[in-house]
Each structure stands twice: as structure tokens, then as C-alpha cells.
Write an enzyme that holds these catalytic residues in place. Sequence first.
Site, PDB file in Angstrom:
ATOM      1  N   ASP A  22      22.735  14.114  64.632  1.00  0.00           N
ATOM      2  CA  ASP A  22      23.958  14.698  65.181  1.00  0.00           C
ATOM      3  C   ASP A  22      24.862  13.664  65.848  1.00  0.00           C
ATOM      4  O   ASP A  22      26.062  13.882  65.989  1.00  0.00           O
ATOM      5  CB  ASP A  22      23.594  15.793  66.188  1.00  0.00           C
ATOM      6  CG  ASP A  22      22.852  16.947  65.524  1.00  0.00           C
ATOM      7  OD1 ASP A  22      23.359  17.457  64.509  1.00  0.00           O
ATOM      8  OD2 ASP A  22      21.774  17.327  66.013  1.00  0.00           O
TER       9      ASP A  22
ATOM     10  N   ARG B  14      26.551  -0.244  63.620  1.00  0.00           N
ATOM     11  CA  ARG B  14      26.387  -0.317  65.078  1.00  0.00           C
ATOM     12  C   ARG B  14      26.891   0.993  65.685  1.00  0.00           C
ATOM     13  O   ARG B  14      27.522   1.809  65.010  1.00  0.00           O
ATOM     14  CB  ARG B  14      27.199  -1.489  65.650  1.00  0.00           C
ATOM     15  CG  ARG B  14      28.687  -1.353  65.379  1.00  0.00           C
ATOM     16  CD  ARG B  14      29.494  -2.549  65.811  1.00  0.00           C
ATOM     17  NE  ARG B  14      30.913  -2.341  65.571  1.00  0.00           N
ATOM     18  CZ  ARG B  14      31.508  -2.485  64.404  1.00  0.00           C
ATOM     19  NH1 ARG B  14      30.802  -2.840  63.341  1.00  0.00           N
ATOM     20  NH2 ARG B  14      32.804  -2.274  64.272  1.00  0.00           N
ATOM     21  N   GLN B  15      26.624   1.169  66.960  1.00  0.00           N
ATOM     22  CA  GLN B  15      27.130   2.334  67.663  1.00  0.00           C
ATOM     23  C   GLN B  15      28.657   2.306  67.685  1.00  0.00           C
ATOM     24  O   GLN B  15      29.269   1.253  67.857  1.00  0.00           O
ATOM     25  CB  GLN B  15      26.577   2.369  69.090  1.00  0.00           C
ATOM     26  CG  GLN B  15      26.885   3.673  69.822  1.00  0.00           C
ATOM     27  CD  GLN B  15      26.212   3.731  71.173  1.00  0.00           C
ATOM     28  OE1 GLN B  15      25.719   2.731  71.676  1.00  0.00           O
ATOM     29  NE2 GLN B  15      26.173   4.911  71.773  1.00  0.00           N
TER      30      GLN B  15
ATOM     31  N   GLY C  34      18.294  12.619  60.572  1.00  0.00           N
ATOM     32  CA  GLY C  34      17.933  12.181  61.919  1.00  0.00           C
ATOM     33  C   GLY C  34      16.684  12.885  62.402  1.00  0.00           C
ATOM     34  O   GLY C  34      15.903  13.427  61.626  1.00  0.00           O
TER      35      GLY C  34
ATOM     36  N   GLU D 262      30.494  10.911  66.926  1.00  0.00           N
ATOM     37  CA  GLU D 262      31.426   9.783  66.830  1.00  0.00           C
ATOM     38  C   GLU D 262      32.627  10.131  65.964  1.00  0.00           C
ATOM     39  O   GLU D 262      33.779   9.837  66.321  1.00  0.00           O
ATOM     40  CB  GLU D 262      30.718   8.564  66.236  1.00  0.00           C
ATOM     41  CG  GLU D 262      29.745   7.869  67.150  1.00  0.00           C
ATOM     42  CD  GLU D 262      29.255   6.553  66.542  1.00  0.00           C
ATOM     43  OE1 GLU D 262      29.968   6.005  65.671  1.00  0.00           O
ATOM     44  OE2 GLU D 262      28.180   6.079  66.937  1.00  0.00           O
TER      45      GLU D 262
ATOM     46  N   ASN E 237      23.924   6.423  58.411  1.00  0.00           N
ATOM     47  CA  ASN E 237      23.296   5.618  59.461  1.00  0.00           C
ATOM     48  C   ASN E 237      21.885   5.274  59.016  1.00  0.00           C
ATOM     49  O   ASN E 237      20.990   6.127  59.041  1.00  0.00           O
ATOM     50  CB  ASN E 237      23.267   6.389  60.777  1.00  0.00           C
ATOM     51  CG  ASN E 237      22.566   5.622  61.886  1.00  0.00           C
ATOM     52  OD1 ASN E 237      22.178   4.453  61.706  1.00  0.00           O
ATOM     53  ND2 ASN E 237      22.395   6.246  63.030  1.00  0.00           N
ATOM     54  N   PRO E 238      21.637   4.044  58.577  1.00  0.00           N
ATOM     55  CA  PRO E 238      20.319   3.698  58.029  1.00  0.00           C
ATOM     56  C   PRO E 238      19.212   3.706  59.071  1.00  0.00           C
ATOM     57  O   PRO E 238      18.030   3.706  58.712  1.00  0.00           O
ATOM     58  CB  PRO E 238      20.537   2.301  57.450  1.00  0.00           C
ATOM     59  CG  PRO E 238      21.651   1.728  58.260  1.00  0.00           C
ATOM     60  CD  PRO E 238      22.556   2.883  58.580  1.00  0.00           C
TER      61      PRO E 238
ATOM     62  N   ASP F 115      25.993  16.778  73.007  1.00  0.00           N
ATOM     63  CA  ASP F 115      25.526  16.601  71.620  1.00  0.00           C
ATOM     64  C   ASP F 115      24.400  15.570  71.540  1.00  0.00           C
ATOM     65  O   ASP F 115      24.310  14.791  70.586  1.00  0.00           O
ATOM     66  CB  ASP F 115      26.681  16.189  70.703  1.00  0.00           C
ATOM     67  CG  ASP F 115      27.776  17.235  70.645  1.00  0.00           C
ATOM     68  OD1 ASP F 115      27.565  18.341  71.154  1.00  0.00           O
ATOM     69  OD2 ASP F 115      28.844  16.939  70.083  1.00  0.00           O
TER      70      ASP F 115
ATOM     71  N   GLY G 136      16.955  15.134  65.244  1.00  0.00           N
ATOM     72  CA  GLY G 136      17.355  16.423  65.794  1.00  0.00           C
ATOM     73  C   GLY G 136      17.862  17.376  64.719  1.00  0.00           C
ATOM     74  O   GLY G 136      17.328  18.452  64.501  1.00  0.00           O
TER      75      GLY G 136
END
Length: 550
Positions: free
Chosen positions: A214, A189-190, A244, A219, A155-156, A527, A246
Site C-alpha cells: 500500500d 528509492r522511497q 507487499g 506516494e 517496487n522490487p 496508510d 499488507g
Amino acid sequence: MDQRRADTSINPVSLYGEFTVTGCRKARCAVSLTEKDLIVQRILLAPVGRNKVVLSLKDCVGCRAYREDDNADPAAHLAVYFYPLKRRWMSSGLSRQRAEHCFRLASLQDPCANLEEAEKWARAVRERSTRQQYLRDGVSLSLLSRPSRMMLLVNPQSGKGQALTLYNNHIQRMLNEAGVTHTVVITERQNHARELVKETDLSQWDALVIMSGDGLLFEVINGLLERPDWEEAIRTPLGILPSGSGNALAASIHHYSGVPPVFSEELLVSCGFLLCQRLVARMDLVSIHVASSPRLFSFLSLAWGFVADVDIESEKYRHVGAARFTIGTLVRLASLHVYKGKLAYLPATEDYSIEEGLENNKTLHCNNQVSSLASASRPSRDSPCQNTFHNSCHSNNSLKAQRTESTPSRSATKALAGPSDSLLLPLDQPLPSDWVVVQEEDFVLMLAMYQSHLAEDLLAAPGATLDDGFIHLIYVRAGISRAALLKLFLAMEKGAHLATNCQHLVHTKVRALRLEPHSPKGIITVDGEVVEYGPVQAEVHRGLARLITG
């Protein structure tokens, strides 16, 4: 090149050779390979003891043999890659730091003969290094699979938006050194990762690795459990590389490895090292039910009240990385809220055994050794004349405890894949008689944890392990002062909050829980992801997933 046996029977030498150092042909050294170590000693006219370096094979991620492009040079080279724990600069702490050792073999005139000798050393180093990963105090842990073809989901935008830079600076080289074939897939994207793992042919991959916070792993896990073949899909080993803000699961894995805590890029290097060890362990998942949405599966936490508010409200500070939670905590402390609700849980009794906890998942576990053996028997991609690594980067869009008084929740099992929930009744039905109902209706927070860390620097459940079969339920009653709550969170950095004897803090181990918020507004997170606000319940499924832990 001769082979010699050491006088000792404790750690005998299996290979011995005298080489020059790559890049400095005048520097000669004697190299000995034992079952546990690679021992390098400079050859001098007057040998000195401090010239001897002992490199533990437990810290080795890979080894390769190769020849340079110069056809006139018959020499072969042996490169061994280590990530030992060393003192950090200007600090008393320890972190894993890369160390590369390269040797030149030119004892023979025949280039192929030199390369064959180097390959023999490379195979021996890899074999002994692998054995060291499987042993603890001289006892074999278990037969586990060795992933070598990994899909690396990046995830950039995670954290400070530096995931690809971190991959290029650390992970790409490390995986290549470990001989791991990997393909990078950049999420756009999400729910991109969720859609991808629902449709992809998992037989192409030995592991799915997430480089993000996380949220991306959330996902992936739910995508796997939405597949028609979820029983097999959820056995796919998962890996986590923190980039990330977290990074709670990554911090938990590092914690379980028994080494001192590290943060930021040092945590990434540690998790990369553990990933290269390729050891797979079972991991608990928790099924989460809300009133009107399909159930979800969680690997980390369920939160309501103060913790959930801080998690979501601190999103605006994401650019500062893990410090966002510190800032969010201070902001929320300034306007401390009380949350009304009803909490109930099924305690984890002392006679809750491993066999009982694993009974519902026995079908998953029966085939684990078969898949491990299949992975272990896959032919090696190494050959005497070739040592290649594949790394492509692209964006891909297509890509036992049955209780007679309880029946599975209809909201959980209706037209949904995944294991059934044997401990939960539908949310609109009364609780079973063996559940504990918390009489206090005013709370500051409720936190259900199944891993040790809530963030890189928050050891929220110090007694948790990957597959203990427990939900570690923590809640704080109303009436606590701002100063006392701040003291709790400061103590949580070291995992000492449960020993503070705070009269408002309660910690207990449970197998299932139900929360019914009475406050009209609030936030519930799973999460770290916001879910429908309202009644929620959860049940732990012991050892349902697989995680690469080292």
C-alpha cells in the site's frame, strides 16, 4: 464457415463454427458464441452431453487471432483467455485460475481469408466480453473508460522482495492476453514514484498501476495531488496489484467484487483479472493534517495506538509476508499499552446524501464522462494482419456540505494544491459545537478506516465501500483484557468483531475527526506510513480519486 441462430430467444447464438483444436488436428469441436457465453462441444460419432463446455464471457480477459510462422500452413488460430473461479487444490475455497482455449481455422485455402475469419471471431468475443463487464443483473452500470496504456510502477523490495518474479509469472502474460499496452517502471528509492508522477506527462497514460504494497500507492496519490493540474491528475485511473505484506486495498477490491477471500498469489491473480476488466470507480480520499507538516491524502487508514504500533514494529518480520502482522500482534499483546488522548468527531448524519457528499468535487466529476468517451473512442490497435503487445521494462529516474460556522483549515490550504477542507478548523482552534467529544481519555487503539480491509486477512470495516463518503471510526477503550483484545482481532479476520458486543469497542461513521494524543510518545500512521506524532485531524473527500476495480 456458417452462422446459425439458436432456437431460443433468451441467449441466441450469434456466431457458429466448426474448428479443430490447436495442437491436435484430429480433435474437432463445434463453437457457438452467444451474448453471454462461448460454448465448446467436441464433435464425436456419438455425442455425449458432458463434452459440452460453457465458458462465461464474464471470466474472459482477452482474445486474439494470429497465424503461425509456417507459410505452408494456411490456417489461422483463435486464442481465448479465461480466468474462472475454480475449486482450489485440497481446499473447499475458490480462486481464479487461468484457462486458455485455442482453435484452428483452416476451412479456406486462402491464409488471409482464414485470418479475417479468426479476427471476426476475436472482435466478437472481445465486444461481448466487454458488454458483460458493464452489465449487472441486466442493467448497465455507467459509461466508464477503458485504459489500454498503463504505467506499471513496481517496487522490487516490497513484501518478500518477489514483485518482479510475480510480474513475470502472472501479470505480464495476463496483461498481454488482455491486449493491455504497459511499460514497467522499477522504483529505486522511497518517494521515487511520488516524484515521478508529479512530473510525468499523464496524457501518455490511461492508467497508473502500482505493483507493491500500500505504501507505493500512498506516494502516487500524494504526488498527483501536489501537481498544479491536480484536478485533472487525480482523475487518472489507478490500479493495484498486491506484492507487499499488507495489501489492504487489494484485499478490499477483491472483497467488493463479491467473491470468497483469497490470499498471496491468488489475491494477485484476482486483482490482475479485475484490472483487465478495466472498469473504473470513484474512491474516497481523506485529507490528513498534522501540526507542522503539509497535509497528506490517505486512501486507507489513520491509526494510533495498538494498530499503529503493530504495523511499524512488525517491519522486522517483513520477510514472512502477511504473517508479519500476526507475529506483531502477539508480541504487542504481551506488553499491552494504554494511550492517553482526546478524540472528537463530526458524525455522519442520516440525511448525508450522495449529492451533498459529492458537491465539493463536482468540478472533478463533470468531466469524467468526457474523458471516458474520449478513451472509448480511441482507435483499436488491432488489425487483420498484426496483433502486437508492447511491454518494456526499465528503471526511470526522471520519470455540498459547506458549514457556515466552519472555515477551511489554514494549515491545509496555504500554498497547497488539492481540494479545500470545509469541515476542519485549524488544529489550534476549538472544535465546532456539533462535534462529538469522547470523554474517555484512555485508549488501547484508534483506527479510522475508509476501505474494508486493514490487511489481507483483516476485514476491519466490513460495511465500507469505495466511495460511501464515510470514515469508519473504530476505537477500543482501556480496560480490555489481552484475551478479549485477541478475540477481537481473531474475529476481525471474518469481519465479525463489530458483532461481538465487546463493551470496550466503539464503531461509528464520521465525516471528520480530530485526535490529540496526551501520551508523550507514540506512533501515528497514515496508510501504514509513520507521520508526525501529535495532534492530527482528518476529513473525507467523497469520490475524489478513480480506481480500477472490475
